[in-house]
Design an enzyme around this catalytic site. Sequence first.
Site, short mmCIF file in Angstrom:
data_model
loop_
_atom_site.label_atom_id
_atom_site.label_comp_id
_atom_site.label_asym_id
_atom_site.label_seq_id
_atom_site.Cartn_x
_atom_site.Cartn_y
_atom_site.Cartn_z
N GLU A 119 5.80 11.79 -11.65
CA GLU A 119 5.85 12.27 -11.51
C GLU A 119 4.29 12.40 -11.89
O GLU A 119 3.83 11.20 -11.08
CB GLU A 119 6.06 12.63 -13.28
CG GLU A 119 6.96 12.62 -13.69
CD GLU A 119 7.21 12.62 -15.24
OE1 GLU A 119 5.70 13.07 -16.20
OE2 GLU A 119 7.94 12.97 -15.81
N PRO A 120 3.72 13.59 -11.07
CA PRO A 120 2.68 14.13 -11.12
C PRO A 120 1.45 13.17 -12.03
O PRO A 120 0.74 12.81 -11.43
CB PRO A 120 2.23 15.53 -11.43
CG PRO A 120 3.49 16.17 -11.31
CD PRO A 120 4.57 14.83 -11.07
N GLY A 163 2.25 7.17 -13.24
CA GLY A 163 2.66 6.69 -11.84
C GLY A 163 3.63 5.83 -12.68
O GLY A 163 4.59 5.01 -12.72
N SER A 164 2.74 4.36 -12.28
CA SER A 164 3.24 3.01 -13.09
C SER A 164 3.22 2.72 -14.41
O SER A 164 4.66 2.08 -14.97
CB SER A 164 1.33 2.33 -12.47
OG SER A 164 1.19 1.85 -11.43
N ASP A 188 14.38 -3.29 -10.62
CA ASP A 188 14.57 -4.87 -10.63
C ASP A 188 15.17 -5.06 -9.38
O ASP A 188 14.97 -5.36 -8.40
CB ASP A 188 15.64 -5.14 -11.22
CG ASP A 188 15.75 -6.58 -11.55
OD1 ASP A 188 15.11 -7.91 -10.91
OD2 ASP A 188 16.82 -6.96 -11.73
N HIS A 197 -2.75 -7.29 19.34
CA HIS A 197 -3.07 -6.17 20.12
C HIS A 197 -4.72 -5.83 20.02
O HIS A 197 -3.60 -4.60 21.58
CB HIS A 197 -2.02 -5.46 19.33
CG HIS A 197 -0.47 -5.43 19.37
ND1 HIS A 197 0.11 -6.63 18.94
CD2 HIS A 197 0.69 -5.30 20.56
CE1 HIS A 197 1.17 -6.43 19.35
NE2 HIS A 197 1.66 -5.83 20.32
N GLU A 256 8.37 0.54 -6.09
CA GLU A 256 8.93 -0.06 -6.82
C GLU A 256 8.35 -1.45 -7.59
O GLU A 256 8.68 -2.59 -8.38
CB GLU A 256 10.01 -0.99 -6.15
CG GLU A 256 11.11 -0.67 -6.00
CD GLU A 256 10.73 0.52 -4.67
OE1 GLU A 256 10.70 1.75 -5.06
OE2 GLU A 256 10.77 0.67 -3.95
N THR A 290 3.50 -1.40 -8.01
CA THR A 290 2.50 -2.00 -7.06
C THR A 290 2.47 -3.42 -7.23
O THR A 290 2.48 -3.97 -8.37
CB THR A 290 1.07 -1.26 -8.04
OG1 THR A 290 0.60 -1.55 -8.80
CG2 THR A 290 1.00 0.28 -7.48
C1 LIG Z 1 6.80 6.16 0.70
C2 LIG Z 1 6.82 6.35 -0.83
C3 LIG Z 1 8.02 6.40 -1.75
C4 LIG Z 1 8.35 6.63 -3.06
N1 LIG Z 1 9.68 7.78 -3.46
C5 LIG Z 1 9.74 7.40 -4.64
C6 LIG Z 1 10.89 7.57 -5.66
O1 LIG Z 1 11.77 7.62 -4.55
N2 LIG Z 1 11.69 7.72 -6.65
C7 LIG Z 1 10.36 7.49 -7.76
O2 LIG Z 1 10.35 8.17 -8.75
N3 LIG Z 1 8.68 7.43 -6.65
C8 LIG Z 1 8.74 7.16 -5.43
N4 LIG Z 1 7.44 7.16 -5.32
C9 LIG Z 1 6.42 6.93 -6.34
C10 LIG Z 1 6.01 5.18 -6.29
O3 LIG Z 1 6.95 4.50 -7.40
C11 LIG Z 1 4.35 5.01 -7.22
O4 LIG Z 1 3.55 5.95 -6.50
C12 LIG Z 1 4.10 3.62 -7.67
O5 LIG Z 1 4.89 3.53 -9.21
C13 LIG Z 1 2.58 3.77 -8.66
O6 LIG Z 1 2.60 5.18 -8.83
P1 LIG Z 1 1.53 5.85 -8.57
O7 LIG Z 1 1.22 6.28 -7.20
O8 LIG Z 1 0.97 7.16 -9.12
O9 LIG Z 1 -0.08 5.14 -8.73
P2 LIG Z 1 -0.91 4.71 -10.53
O10 LIG Z 1 -0.24 4.43 -11.47
O11 LIG Z 1 -1.56 6.12 -10.66
O12 LIG Z 1 -1.86 3.39 -9.70
C14 LIG Z 1 -2.80 3.99 -8.76
C15 LIG Z 1 -3.89 2.36 -8.44
O13 LIG Z 1 -4.13 1.74 -9.63
C16 LIG Z 1 -3.45 0.79 -10.60
N5 LIG Z 1 -3.75 0.77 -11.76
C17 LIG Z 1 -2.60 1.35 -12.14
N6 LIG Z 1 -2.56 0.88 -13.97
C18 LIG Z 1 -3.01 -0.08 -13.74
C19 LIG Z 1 -3.36 -1.13 -15.15
N7 LIG Z 1 -2.84 -0.97 -16.13
N8 LIG Z 1 -3.98 -2.49 -14.27
C20 LIG Z 1 -4.67 -2.32 -12.99
N9 LIG Z 1 -4.43 -1.79 -12.17
C21 LIG Z 1 -3.89 -0.87 -12.31
C22 LIG Z 1 -2.44 0.93 -8.97
O14 LIG Z 1 -1.75 -0.38 -9.14
C23 LIG Z 1 -2.37 1.97 -8.09
O15 LIG Z 1 -3.16 0.35 -7.50
C24 LIG Z 1 7.09 6.54 -4.12
C25 LIG Z 1 6.25 6.11 -3.18
C26 LIG Z 1 5.86 6.04 -1.84
C27 LIG Z 1 4.31 6.06 -1.37
#
Ligand SMILES: Cc1cc2nc3c(=O)[nH]c(=O)nc-3n(C[C@H](O)[C@H](O)[C@H](O)COP(=O)(O)OP(=O)(O)OC[C@H]3O[C@@H](n4cnc5c(N)ncnc54)[C@H](O)[C@@H]3O)c2cc1C
Length: 375
Positions: free
Chosen positions: A126-127, A130-131, A235, A334, A359, A361
């Site tokens: 969601e906006p 994420g994680s 998973d 390259h 899947e 980070t």
């Molecule tokens: C090409 C692409 C395809 C995707 N397809 C899908 C899809 O089909 N369905 C879907 O639901 N999602 C999808 N996503 C979303 C993806 O699953 C999320 O981008 C991912 O889960 C990370 O969430 P975020 O980008 O909001 O990062 P955030 O959770 O905001 O994290 C940002 C950064 O902070 C770090 N971080 C966060 N919390 C912590 C912590 N506690 N300790 C240390 N570091 C932390 C993270 O590792 C990351 O480096 C897609 C993303 C991309 C780029």
Amino acid sequence: MNTPLKATAVPTALAIRQFVDTHILPQAAQMDQEQEIPRALFTEMAAEGLTGLAIPEKYGGTAVDYATLGAIHEELGRGYASVQNACTVFGMVCKPLARFGSEAQKHKWLPAIAGGEVIPAIAITEPMVGSDIAKLETEAVQEDGQIILNGRKKYITLGQIADVFLVFARLNGRGVAVLVERGTAGLQINPMRGLMGLRANMIAELTFEHCSVPVENLVGKIGFGFTHVANYALDEGRYTTACGSVGLAQACLEQSIHYASERVQFGEPLRKHQLVQKMLSEMITGSKAARELCAAAGRLREQGDPAAITETLVAKYHASKAAVHAADHALQIHGASGCMSGCPVERFYRDAKIMEIIEGTSQMHELQIARNFRL
Ligand SMILES: Cc1cc2nc3c(=O)[nH]c(=O)nc-3n(C[C@H](O)[C@H](O)[C@H](O)COP(=O)(O)OP(=O)(O)OC[C@H]3O[C@@H](n4cnc5c(N)ncnc54)[C@H](O)[C@@H]3O)c2cc1C
């Protein structure tokens, strides 16, 4: 492409290698440029059994063992990362549907997905979330036999073309997974363009505004949405993403060996220079180690061993990093030619980085691996 469709075959890694060489590799650059996988390719993939990899035979699928699944995803990753990731998404929807779905849901969706008529997508992110998926904000309300959804999802792979979405939401504070068909009133789909890598993923933002679906669309029990359905999907996705990353690392290696054999500097092909050999050696060992970790995870998955979860995390963590490292070296080997759009390694470089984000980070993997080792 006018290839006549065959009856759905049970895919083997060798058959998919040939399919990748003839149907995916030749159009990978174009798909990246146009930010799109042609619908016709999904039909061709269905004929090869690729859309039914996670679907039991009983429902029209070609469910293969984990070693074969891993080898197939490696081939797909060697071909084009966006196509490989699309197959990952198919698995992330179909695997939990086959395990937690009702018979009616399985009969309705799985044969159609296996046949390539229906394209699925999984909507977790969601906006604002994420994680930390336990904090999802999309709200579900149960009312008069309906589930009413309100909220937003972002970065949803295949969202631009998907026919059905496996959506995760919160109902009275408890996680739920719900199937929502394209065209349902209250579901708005907005294409997102301009991705750095995996550009043909056709990602979209979804908005649910009083979007109502029958309660029969719930997948699994109320309260099982995050803990069971989403975790099971992630998973599965981690395993195939790990194997796809190995394929991407392999593509970097093959392209680099080819270039380093042709390009002559200081009177010798690049491959004869020791510092270039060092980079190639690192790529060889990195991809080999990643392949072995994937194989180990695949063996445990096949046995249904609970240790498979950690082994899969380890494999995905290492393989995605190996792909980034290989792409970095490939670009270096390259030189300037690798910095030009149209050069495959420029695309590999952009695609590889995304493997460390999807899947889960790399940081989430580090935390989870540490937790699983009781550190
Ligand atoms: C090409 C692409 C395809 C995707 N397809 C899908 C899809 O089909 N369905 C879907 O639901 N999602 C999808 N996503 C979303 C993806 O699953 C999320 O981008 C991912 O889960 C990370 O969430 P975020 O980008 O909001 O990062 P955030 O959770 O905001 O994290 C940002 C950064 O902070 C770090 N971080 C966060 N919390 C912590 C912590 N506690 N300790 C240390 N570091 C932390 C993270 O590792 C990351 O480096 C897609 C993303 C991309 C780029």
